[in-house]
Design an enzyme around this catalytic site. Structure first.
Site, mmCIF file in Angstrom:
data_model
loop_
_atom_site.group_PDB
_atom_site.id
_atom_site.type_symbol
_atom_site.label_atom_id
_atom_site.label_comp_id
_atom_site.label_asym_id
_atom_site.label_seq_id
_atom_site.Cartn_x
_atom_site.Cartn_y
_atom_site.Cartn_z
ATOM 1 N N ASP A 1 0.857 -1.183 0.000
ATOM 2 C CA ASP A 1 0.000 0.000 0.000
ATOM 3 C C ASP A 1 0.897 1.238 0.000
ATOM 4 O O ASP A 1 1.728 1.408 0.899
ATOM 5 C CB ASP A 1 -0.897 0.013 1.230
ATOM 6 C CG ASP A 1 -1.987 -1.048 1.174
ATOM 7 O OD1 ASP A 1 -1.987 -1.850 0.217
ATOM 8 O OD2 ASP A 1 -2.824 -1.087 2.090
ATOM 9 N N ASP B 1 -15.488 -3.160 -1.052
ATOM 10 C CA ASP B 1 -15.035 -2.757 0.276
ATOM 11 C C ASP B 1 -16.267 -2.438 1.101
ATOM 12 O O ASP B 1 -17.029 -1.524 0.771
ATOM 13 C CB ASP B 1 -14.134 -1.528 0.177
ATOM 14 C CG ASP B 1 -12.941 -1.768 -0.747
ATOM 15 O OD1 ASP B 1 -12.486 -2.920 -0.823
ATOM 16 O OD2 ASP B 1 -12.482 -0.809 -1.381
#
Length: 249
Positions: free
Chosen positions: A10, A131
């Site tokens: 990330d 998500d």
């Protein structure tokens, strides 16, 4: 099918970081050079790597594109990239750079026509990111909660050619609290498509539990914090999940 572990990189501000429950104010830096992190993953035996542009997830601009492009150029394994892909130009830019699979999340809600057209043209190169917070889809770097469930959005996208979904339980992400296996299995059954689990994966035993659901469509897991903290020794994870006999979970 082959169960795949996707070690996660990330990126925020050019660094390799992890957030807690998607909270940008709760950031831990685990590497100042994502290229070094990639090399460690490859040396450990990774066959894919999952990259997220956290800056782009908030703004919709591919802020870290030069770095991601360099990661793809140097990577001997396929790279899956998500974060901020909300139009055709961004999608094409990443694919032209050599990204093997692009993860589209917020756009499935905000620009459904673009996503549906893209799925019809190149479904195998796109994963739809689901998500969810409390079962409801969250978008824009998880800052906005929508009024549609993950299952509803997945079924709609599957009708338009989606073959791969990534399900993240936001409330578990970065918490090392265990993935939401029930939700992952239900999503795989509901869509009949491949589902990659994400959020909270914490142990080798849990990876094996996910792997045992491969016949139901659970084809992989994205692992982040557990790798960086040492809770999951990556080389051992690859060895364990590649052996043995699969069964229905």
């Amino acid at each position: 099918m082959t169960f795949t572990i996707y070690p996660a990189i990330d990126i925020r501000g050019g660094k390799c970081v992890r957030l807690i429950q998607g909270d940008y104010a709760q950031e831990t830096v685990y590497g100042h050079d994502p290229l070094d992190v990639l090399k460690r993953f490859v040396d450990a035996g990774a066959t894919w790597v999952h990259v997220v542009d956290l800056d782009a997830a908030r703004t919709g601009e591919l802020v870290n594109f030069p770095l991601i492009h360099e990661l793809v150029k140097q990577s001997p394994i396929p790279v899956q990239v998500g974060g901020g892909i909300r139009d055709e130009a961004s999608l094409e830019r990443l694919l032209a750079a050599g990204v093997a699979r692009v993860v589209i999340g917020s756009a499935a809600i905000e620009q459904p026509a673009f996503v549906k057209a893209s799925l019809r043209r190149m479904g195998s190169k796109i994963a739809v990111g689901l998500d969810a917070r409390g079962g409801m889809i969250a978008t824009h770097g998880w800052l906005r909660t929508q009024t549609v469930t993950a299952a509803e959005l997945a079924q709609e996208m599957a009708e338009h050619g989606a073959e791969t979904f990534i399900f993240t339980d936001i409330e578990r992400d970065g918490m090392l609290s265990g993935t939401n296996l029930t939700a992952v299995r239900e999503l795989a059954r509901a869509t009949g498509k491949a589902v990659i689990a994400s959020g909270g994966v914490r142990s080798l035993a849990e990876l094996n539990e996910l792997r045992e659901c491969e016949a139901e469509g659970v084809t992989g897991a994205i692992v982040g914090k557990a790798i960086y903290t040492g809770a999951i020794p990556l080389a051992e994870a690859f060895r364990v999940t590649r052996g043995g006999v699969r069964r229905r979970c």
